[in-house]
Design a protein around this motif. Sequence first.
Motif, PDB file in Angstrom:
ATOM      1  N   GLN A   1       0.859  -1.201   0.000  1.00  0.00           N
ATOM      2  CA  GLN A   1       0.000   0.000   0.000  1.00  0.00           C
ATOM      3  C   GLN A   1       0.886   1.239   0.000  1.00  0.00           C
ATOM      4  O   GLN A   1       1.814   1.357   0.789  1.00  0.00           O
ATOM      5  N   LYS A   2       0.575   2.177  -0.921  1.00  0.00           N
ATOM      6  CA  LYS A   2       1.329   3.403  -0.964  1.00  0.00           C
ATOM      7  C   LYS A   2       0.997   4.226   0.262  1.00  0.00           C
ATOM      8  O   LYS A   2      -0.126   4.217   0.749  1.00  0.00           O
ATOM      9  N   GLU A   5      -1.790   8.340  -1.313  1.00  0.00           N
ATOM     10  CA  GLU A   5      -2.425   8.035  -2.595  1.00  0.00           C
ATOM     11  C   GLU A   5      -3.341   9.178  -3.010  1.00  0.00           C
ATOM     12  O   GLU A   5      -4.099   9.707  -2.200  1.00  0.00           O
ATOM     13  N   SER A   8      -6.265   9.140  -9.313  1.00  0.00           N
ATOM     14  CA  SER A   8      -5.265   8.935 -10.365  1.00  0.00           C
ATOM     15  C   SER A   8      -5.368   9.953 -11.493  1.00  0.00           C
ATOM     16  O   SER A   8      -4.363  10.280 -12.120  1.00  0.00           O
ATOM     17  N   CYS A  23      -6.946  12.858  -1.547  1.00  0.00           N
ATOM     18  CA  CYS A  23      -5.700  12.244  -1.105  1.00  0.00           C
ATOM     19  C   CYS A  23      -5.980  11.442   0.159  1.00  0.00           C
ATOM     20  O   CYS A  23      -6.664  11.930   1.068  1.00  0.00           O
ATOM     21  N   GLY A 106       2.402  12.272  -2.671  1.00  0.00           N
ATOM     22  CA  GLY A 106       1.651  11.428  -3.584  1.00  0.00           C
ATOM     23  C   GLY A 106       2.205  11.579  -4.987  1.00  0.00           C
ATOM     24  O   GLY A 106       3.073  12.419  -5.247  1.00  0.00           O
ATOM     25  N   GLN A 107       1.678  10.762  -5.892  1.00  0.00           N
ATOM     26  CA  GLN A 107       2.165  10.777  -7.274  1.00  0.00           C
ATOM     27  C   GLN A 107       1.608  11.947  -8.067  1.00  0.00           C
ATOM     28  O   GLN A 107       2.082  12.242  -9.153  1.00  0.00           O
TER      29      GLN A 107
END
Lengths: 115, 113
Positions: A1-2, A5, A8, A23, A106-107
């Motif tokens: 698990q990130k 997150e 996306s 988030c 996060g990404q």
Amino acid sequence: QKEVEQNSGPLSVPEGAIASLNCTYSDRGSQSFFWYRQYSGKSPELIMSIYSNGDKEDGRFTAQLNKASQYVSLLIRDSQPSDSATYLCAVHSNAGGTSYGKLTFGQGTILTVHP
Amino acid sequence: GAGVSQSPSNKVTEKGKDVELRCDPISGHTALYWYRQRLGQGLEFLIYFQGNSAPDKSGLPSDRFSAERTGESVSTLTIQRTQQEDSAVYLCASSPNIGYGYTFGSGTRLTVV
């Protein structure tokens, strides 16, 4: 698990609409929460910080924090084409461990506001 | 200074050469961070310095990477024997203390050819 997150994306909204960026984070010891905006080819810019549960408003931006649900969001009202960017959620934990002392990012979610 | 200053802004180097990247944080900021961002990717933590404490080097990808900071001022990130996979934007950030939001510099774009 990130650890952190973000939805996306990419997220596309019409000009004038509300953009909602979400988030979630895994570390319950997290105490400080930040939103950064990154334009293409540029470095991240801090736009919001929030430390306690509830809402924090700054102009067209509202950050919302719910520590029980481990959830933080950013709302952008009256979205403008100039808001088109990548939005990064960042979290800091005071609980020690490997995450202590630095933000976990996060990404990112790419937001496009179309006229 | 008014912001975080990084130099050079762009660096093209040949594979196998050493490079040195410089960061000048905001005056009075005790915490300084280095991140790497590959094209289209997220931020990758490398190292941070906080006051006179030992740096957290847990993000350095290999022993070819090292960094130093003099007191609470300038930091240098050194990459030895550069490889093509080192190509990225290297971002420096500073904050008044840990737990605060960062201010990022404009980055150094490193290209290894």
